[in-house]
Design an enzyme around this catalytic site. Structure first.
Site, PDB file in Angstrom:
ATOM      1  N   CYS A   2      -0.337   3.679 -13.229  1.00  0.00           N
ATOM      2  CA  CYS A   2      -0.212   4.809 -14.817  1.00  0.00           C
ATOM      3  C   CYS A   2      -0.596   6.454 -13.860  1.00  0.00           C
ATOM      4  O   CYS A   2      -1.530   6.512 -12.845  1.00  0.00           O
ATOM      5  CB  CYS A   2      -1.915   4.350 -15.368  1.00  0.00           C
ATOM      6  N   LYS A 581       6.033   2.471  -9.216  1.00  0.00           N
ATOM      7  CA  LYS A 581       5.776   3.357  -7.599  1.00  0.00           C
ATOM      8  C   LYS A 581       4.317   3.082  -7.509  1.00  0.00           C
ATOM      9  O   LYS A 581       4.670   2.471  -5.762  1.00  0.00           O
ATOM     10  CB  LYS A 581       6.309   4.792  -7.892  1.00  0.00           C
TER      11      LYS A 581
HETATM   12  C1  G6P Z   1       5.158  -1.255  -5.697  1.00  0.00           C
HETATM   13  C2  G6P Z   1       6.965  -1.196  -6.359  1.00  0.00           C
HETATM   14  C3  G6P Z   1       7.450  -1.678  -4.198  1.00  0.00           C
HETATM   15  C4  G6P Z   1       7.015  -0.514  -3.585  1.00  0.00           C
HETATM   16  C5  G6P Z   1       5.302  -1.281  -3.240  1.00  0.00           C
HETATM   17  C6  G6P Z   1       4.544  -1.157  -1.504  1.00  0.00           C
HETATM   18  O1  G6P Z   1       5.479  -2.926  -5.658  1.00  0.00           O
HETATM   19  O2  G6P Z   1       7.309  -1.054  -6.879  1.00  0.00           O
HETATM   20  O3  G6P Z   1       8.763  -0.824  -4.164  1.00  0.00           O
HETATM   21  O4  G6P Z   1       7.297  -1.346  -2.024  1.00  0.00           O
HETATM   22  O5  G6P Z   1       4.835  -1.295  -4.354  1.00  0.00           O
HETATM   23  O6  G6P Z   1       4.471   0.321  -1.956  1.00  0.00           O
HETATM   24  P1  G6P Z   1       3.733   1.143  -1.374  1.00  0.00           P
HETATM   25  O7  G6P Z   1       3.397   2.380  -1.625  1.00  0.00           O
HETATM   26  O8  G6P Z   1       2.605   0.420  -0.862  1.00  0.00           O
HETATM   27  O9  G6P Z   1       4.832   1.141   0.303  1.00  0.00           O
END
Ligand code: G6P
Length: 586
Positions: A2, A581
């Site tokens: 969120c 994200k």
């Molecule tokens: C979420 C997103 C992924 C990302 C992962 C790790 O699951 O949908 O696209 O790779 O988080 O995020 P970070 O910010 O730790 O790289």
């Protein structure tokens, strides 16, 4: 996860919060809502779905203080009732995080006769603060926080007051200091172009902001100070700049990311080298795309520096027995720097005396405050939910890190060549035919060996994330041990073949798929492979480069493939269903 934002000042709060929420939408887009203080009363609007649905209501608001929320559902389905803000009595709140003891609290409050209107864990917060409120909002918020277990970034309005209270525990809160106005937000992107300075709240901090004052308190209601830092959020990162989607815009920013990462890395070289000096074992961790970068990092260290390495998903690593007998370093990779699993894994290793390095492009994030040293990834803000340029920056940084540890700094010259090769890849490759094949396939399998396998996993994740086509990534050597059973004429197998030493073996796997009438696409920079498979498979040709740097090219091709497939299928690549994200809860 969120997104939350609060504003108090002389401007139109509804408009400012709406703009902020649009910039935060990558954190969740199941529902959105805002509450604005008008003539001492709180007026709320909520809607299921995207933030833009709030746009039509903006003209009904005229107040100068308010809070807003864009939701990634955890407790309770996406619905108007479950959308934030939640109000009880005089209190209205927005919340990011998970209140783990909400069921017990809710039961207690229900027994007291209080009525709940949503299925969320967050609603108890409004009830508790209202119960504690006796004219002093920050005191009521502190008392409420004492009762909460879990994670929270929460903002709170109280009827009759032009002020916003905030509390933070394991979910980020940034305080933005404007001119005659103040902001609170879950991340800096919401504050791009709005204020010059920010304060990053620490766990256990509380804040109370009015248009002319911003005070931070500890849990004993003692006023404390936090450093004022420059607001690094760039408004240009939030604009599409002529591209139809952020995913493709950011993909094209990969060359600049690698170039800037080289400069940023060189500025930190001595710190990185000394942090890793004498280390006997390295554990790489991350989630999603960052975990796939970790797999490449492990190969680089093993190959260049001959130090034993392990990789694990951060969410798994946290719950395993720690073996820190040898001098161990943890390298935590995270784009956002806020992913709860990665942050907690880093905290755990740090508490056991390990050196922690954070590979991230988010300078003020939680991981940077835990790490001994930050390995910078100069990608800027990444808005598309599916990671693109951040992966490129992570690969470049990890390659340089391993070269540095191995005292092979001459390798840096090869990285410096990569921005132009990535650009050439993006300009020259023809991905449409393969994207059409993907879009028509019942399943898409990504295969490769060694470093190409790490890229295959990323290619598979990317396609699943943005186009919802089932599939998986496998080592090409494992094809015959199971996945071959899935192959028929309705499937596509995408092979990544960039290693001349084992290309013949990978080609063997291609033949096994072709023999079962499976469709095949091959991503390769090797002329021999192209020659052998011409006319029998879609060939996506890459420029030649060092095999360990090839993920920078092959992953760019796969990111483009996923993007094009999503567009063909009419999916929104920037906001894949069910995803967010920055995942700040476990
Ligand atoms: C979420 C997103 C992924 C990302 C992962 C790790 O699951 O949908 O696209 O790779 O988080 O995020 P970070 O910010 O730790 O790289």
């Amino acid at each position: 996860m969120c997104g939350i934002i609060g504003y108090t000042g002389g401007g139109n709060a509804a408009q400012i919060i709406y703009e902020g929420l649009k910039n935060l939408e990558y954190r969740g887009y199941d529902s959105a809502g805002m509450a604005i203080m008008e003539n001492g009363a709180c007026k709320t609007v909520k809607s299921c779905g995207r933030v833009e649905k709030l746009g039509a209501s903006l003209r009904f608001f005229g107040g100068h203080t308010g809070i807003g929320h864009t939701r990634w559902a955890t407790h309770g389905k996406p619905s108007n009732a479950n959308a934030h803000p939640h109000t009880y009595g005089r209190i209205t709140v927005v919340h990011n995080g998970i209140i783990e003891n909400y069921a017990e609290l809710r039961q207690r409050l229900t027994e007291r006769g209080e009525i709940f209107l949503s299925e969320t864990d967050s609603e108890v917060i409004a009830h508790l603060i209202d119960g504690f409120y006796d004219g002093d909002l920050i005191e009521a918020v502190i008392k409420c926080a004492d009762m909460l277990k879990g994670s929270y970034a929460l903002l709170c309005l109280c009827e009759g007051k032009e002020e916003i209270a905030a509390a933070k525990c394991r979910s980020p809160v940034i305080l933005g200091l404007g001119e005659n106005c103040n902001y609170l937000a879950s991340d800096m992107t919401a504050l791009a172009g709005k204020c010059k300075e920010v304060c990053v709240l620490e766990d256990g901090d509380f804040a109370l902001v009015t248009p002319l004052s911003a005070k931070i308190y500890d849990g004993g209601k003692r006023e404390i100070t936090r450093a004022y830092l420059p607001n690094l959020a760039e408004p240009s990162a939030l604009a599409l700049g002529g591209f139809p989607h952020f995913m493709v815009k950011e993909l094209w920013e990969a060359p600049a990311t690698v170039k800037n990462t080289i400069t940023a890395f060189c500025g930190q070289k001595d710190l990185i080298k000394s942090a890793l000096s004498g280390v006997r074992r390295i554990v790489f961790t991350g989630c999603g795309t960052a975990y796939h970068a970790a797999l490449a990092g492990k190969r680089y260290i093993e190959e260049f520096a001959h130090i034993p390495c392990e990789t694990d998903y951060a969410g798994e690593l946290r719950y395993k027995t720690l073996n820190v007998a040898e001098k161990t370093a943890l390298i935590a990779i995270t784009q956002s720097g806020e992913t709860a699993d990665t942050v907690e894994a880093a905290r755990l290793y740090k508490s056991q005396g390990c050196t922690v390095l954070a590979v991230t492009n988010s300078p003020y994030s939680a991981i940077t405050r835990i790490a001994d040293v930050v390995v910078p990834v100069a990608a800027g803000a990444e808005i598309g939910v599916a990671a693109t340029k951040s992966y490129s920056g992570q690969i470049a940084a990890l390659y340089m890190l391993a070269s540095l540890v191995a005292e092979k700094e001459e390798n840096f010259a090869a990285v410096a060549e990569m921005p132009k090769l990535i650009l050439k890849t993006l300009e020259k490759i023809d991905i449409y035919a393969t994207a059409r094949l993907c879009a028509e396939s019942s399943g898409v399998y990504f295969l490769g060996r060694d470093i190409d396998y790490a890229v295959a996993l990323e290619g598979s994740l990317k396609l699943k994330e943005v186009s919802y086509i089932p599939g998986c990534g496998y080592p090409a050597s494992e094809l015959k041990h199971g996945p071959l059973a899935l192959i028929d004429g309705s499937t596509l197998s995408v092979f990544v073949i960039t290693d001349p030493d084992i290309s013949v073996k990978a080609e063997g796997a291609v033949e096994q798929v072709l023999a079962r009438r499976g469709k095949v696409a091959v991503i390769t920079g090797l002329p021999g492979v192209k020659h052998d498979l011409k006319g029998r498979a879609e060939i996506i040709e890459l420029p030649r480069c060092d095999k360990y740097l090839s993920p920078l090219l092959s992953a760019a091709a796969l990111q483009l493939l996923a993007y094009r497939t999503a567009v063909i299928l009419g999916c929104d690549p920037d906001k894949p269903r069910n995803l967010a994200k920055s995942v700040t809860v476990e």
